[in-house]
Design an enzyme around this catalytic site. Structure first.
Site, PDB file in Angstrom:
ATOM      1  N   ALA A 110     -16.934   4.744  10.756  1.00  0.00           N
ATOM      2  CA  ALA A 110     -18.323   4.665  11.237  1.00  0.00           C
ATOM      3  C   ALA A 110     -19.242   5.442  10.301  1.00  0.00           C
ATOM      4  O   ALA A 110     -19.802   4.863   9.362  1.00  0.00           O
ATOM      5  CB  ALA A 110     -18.401   5.176  12.662  1.00  0.00           C
ATOM      6  N   ARG A 111     -19.361   6.738  10.519  1.00  0.00           N
ATOM      7  CA  ARG A 111     -20.203   7.566   9.670  1.00  0.00           C
ATOM      8  C   ARG A 111     -19.537   8.905   9.411  1.00  0.00           C
ATOM      9  O   ARG A 111     -19.058   9.563  10.344  1.00  0.00           O
ATOM     10  CB  ARG A 111     -21.568   7.803  10.345  1.00  0.00           C
TER      11      ARG A 111
ATOM     12  N   ARG B 171     -22.253   7.121  25.145  1.00  0.00           N
ATOM     13  CA  ARG B 171     -23.391   7.791  25.817  1.00  0.00           C
ATOM     14  C   ARG B 171     -23.384   7.470  27.308  1.00  0.00           C
ATOM     15  O   ARG B 171     -23.579   8.306  28.149  1.00  0.00           O
ATOM     16  CB  ARG B 171     -24.717   7.318  25.204  1.00  0.00           C
TER      17      ARG B 171
ATOM     18  N   GLU C  72     -20.735  11.632   1.414  1.00  0.00           N
ATOM     19  CA  GLU C  72     -20.487  10.416   0.659  1.00  0.00           C
ATOM     20  C   GLU C  72     -21.426  10.297  -0.550  1.00  0.00           C
ATOM     21  O   GLU C  72     -22.624  10.547  -0.371  1.00  0.00           O
ATOM     22  CB  GLU C  72     -20.719   9.233   1.611  1.00  0.00           C
TER      23      GLU C  72
ATOM     24  N   GLY D  98     -19.958   0.305  21.289  1.00  0.00           N
ATOM     25  CA  GLY D  98     -20.875  -0.793  20.930  1.00  0.00           C
ATOM     26  C   GLY D  98     -20.046  -1.992  20.494  1.00  0.00           C
ATOM     27  O   GLY D  98     -18.869  -2.109  20.840  1.00  0.00           O
ATOM     28  N   ARG D  99     -20.664  -2.859  19.702  1.00  0.00           N
ATOM     29  CA  ARG D  99     -19.962  -4.092  19.292  1.00  0.00           C
ATOM     30  C   ARG D  99     -18.643  -3.789  18.580  1.00  0.00           C
ATOM     31  O   ARG D  99     -17.622  -4.399  18.860  1.00  0.00           O
ATOM     32  CB  ARG D  99     -20.832  -4.891  18.312  1.00  0.00           C
ATOM     33  N   ILE D 100     -18.701  -2.839  17.624  1.00  0.00           N
ATOM     34  CA  ILE D 100     -17.507  -2.593  16.808  1.00  0.00           C
ATOM     35  C   ILE D 100     -16.431  -1.883  17.634  1.00  0.00           C
ATOM     36  O   ILE D 100     -15.248  -2.225  17.576  1.00  0.00           O
ATOM     37  CB  ILE D 100     -17.877  -1.812  15.526  1.00  0.00           C
TER      38      ILE D 100
ATOM     39  N   HIS E  43     -15.658   3.210   1.706  1.00  0.00           N
ATOM     40  CA  HIS E  43     -16.679   2.605   2.594  1.00  0.00           C
ATOM     41  C   HIS E  43     -16.695   1.070   2.462  1.00  0.00           C
ATOM     42  O   HIS E  43     -17.694   0.483   2.061  1.00  0.00           O
ATOM     43  CB  HIS E  43     -18.072   3.201   2.300  1.00  0.00           C
ATOM     44  N   ILE E  44     -15.569   0.468   2.838  1.00  0.00           N
ATOM     45  CA  ILE E  44     -15.451  -0.995   2.706  1.00  0.00           C
ATOM     46  C   ILE E  44     -15.336  -1.688   4.066  1.00  0.00           C
ATOM     47  O   ILE E  44     -14.861  -2.821   4.152  1.00  0.00           O
ATOM     48  CB  ILE E  44     -14.242  -1.406   1.825  1.00  0.00           C
ATOM     49  N   GLY E  45     -15.770  -0.990   5.123  1.00  0.00           N
ATOM     50  CA  GLY E  45     -15.646  -1.570   6.468  1.00  0.00           C
ATOM     51  C   GLY E  45     -16.159  -3.003   6.553  1.00  0.00           C
ATOM     52  O   GLY E  45     -15.509  -3.880   7.118  1.00  0.00           O
TER      53      GLY E  45
HETATM   54  C1  DGY Z   1     -23.372  -0.519   7.810  1.00  0.00           C
HETATM   55  O1  DGY Z   1     -23.663  -1.725   7.786  1.00  0.00           O
HETATM   56  O2  DGY Z   1     -24.046   0.309   8.432  1.00  0.00           O
HETATM   57  C2  DGY Z   1     -22.118  -0.126   7.086  1.00  0.00           C
HETATM   58  O3  DGY Z   1     -21.818   1.174   7.057  1.00  0.00           O
HETATM   59  C3  DGY Z   1     -22.035  -0.810   5.742  1.00  0.00           C
HETATM   60  O4  DGY Z   1     -21.543  -2.059   6.078  1.00  0.00           O
END
Ligand code: DGY
Length: 326
Positions: free
Chosen positions: A237-238, A177, A267, A155-157, A285-287
């Site tokens: 991501a997650r 996918r 988390e 995706g974008r990221i 979680h500072i993305g």
């Molecule tokens: C989101 O936006 O889903 C991140 O995990 C927090 O920036």
């Protein structure tokens, strides 16, 4: 009487200010998740809520909030919200896509280079006063140039991560996918492969997929067994996508060389074994934590609320609701 907006945790002022000009706004002052009964009490009479990923918003909660028109998640992900339940009750759900792409890809790339060049170890070594002179054998890491990055989720990221890795002369493989269109593949110089091939060929694997039932534990013990020996794993991501106990095992056995994590399966709890490992970089979680991205997220969440409460279609409805008429 002005409509009331409940902001479930402190967020950057820019969004709060926009809302205060129009509505009655209350901000819950704590970052810790609220107990369900507190959420109900705070949200029961609200027209809008701005929520974070830690706020579970489900059918029983929505049933207690008859006046609620919109849940504006202050995040691009929205797995904390039961979108179907909101839809059934006529409550709109929005998120913040597009504004944290660079910030999140930057942190994934930062994790990659921090691991491969042993930046944290080197910093600790230097602070301890152990630097006694230039040493040809000191803290040798792995060069990115010429190595292969395997991106899960294009995706974008994921695409932005691909661009950053390309700029460092890496080969880009990805799994998604569906393959992305050929023009995008060409622009990114990226090649679609099966997950097994990605695992087998990547020197570093970087996860950029959403949390869904399909991606839960996508990287488990079986996946680690298929990974190239000595590879790195990056997850900004997650947490649920990686089986964290299996990750600790793969690191302890030396099957993989290191891991850079911004997110965790449970988390904010982190698997104990990871805390003592030198070859693991752990972030809280500072993305998306740049001033720019967080301000844009706050402003976007506020604009979604304003649109909904003024009877317009919010600009950032979640994809499941994107077809709703204004
Ligand atoms: C989101 O936006 O889903 C991140 O995990 C927090 O920036």
């Amino acid at each position: 009487m002005k409509p009331t907006v409940f902001i479930a945790h402190p967020i950057p002022e820019i969004g709060i200010d926009r809302l205060r000009k129009r509505f009655e706004v209350s901000v819950h002052p704590e970052i810790r998740p609220m107990a369900p009964e507190v959420m109900i009490r705070k949200m029961a009479d609200c027209s809008a809520v701005i929520s974070l990923l830690c706020d579970r918003i489900d059918a029983p909660l929505l049933d207690q909030c008859p006046g609620l028109k919109i849940i504006a998640n202050h995040a691009v992900g929205y797995e904390n919200i039961d979108v179907a339940a909101a839809n059934e009750r006529g409550v709109l759900v929005t998120h913040t896509p597009g504004v944290l792409t660079h910030a999140t890809a930057e942190i994934a790339f930062a994790l990659l280079i921090t691991l491969t060049r042993r930046i944290i170890e080197a910093d600790r070594f230097t602070r301890k006063g152990l630097f006694i002179g230039w040493d040809p054998l000191l803290l040798r890491g792995d060069e990115l140039a010429g190595r292969t990055i395997g991106i899960i989720g294009m995706g974008r990221i994921g695409r932005d991560m691909a661009r950053k890795c390309r700029a460092f002369d890496m080969t880009i493989l990805y799994h998604n996918r569906h393959p992305v269109d050929s023009e995008t593949e060409k622009a990114l110089d990226a090649r679609y492969v099966s997950l097994d091939e990605l695992l087998a060929r990547s020197d570093a694997l970087s996860i950029h997929a959403p949390a869904t039932p399909e991606t839960r534990h996508l990287i488990d013990a079986a996946a680690f067994a298929k990974m190239k020996p000595g590879a790195y794993l990056i997850n900004a991501a997650r947490g649920e996508i990686v089986h964290e106990a299996a990750l600790a095992e793969a690191l302890a056995s030396g099957k993989i060389k290191g891991a850079g994590l911004d997110v965790y399966e449970f988390e904010p709890k982190i698997t104990e074994a990871l805390l003592d490992m030198k070859n693991v970089v752990l972030l809280p979680h500072i993305g998306s934590a740049t001033r720019e991205a967080r301000d844009r997220m706050s402003a976007m969440a506020a604009d979604n609320v304003i649109a909904a409460l003024e009877g317009r279609k919010p600009p950032n409805l979640v994809p499941e609701m994107a077809d709703l008429s204004p």
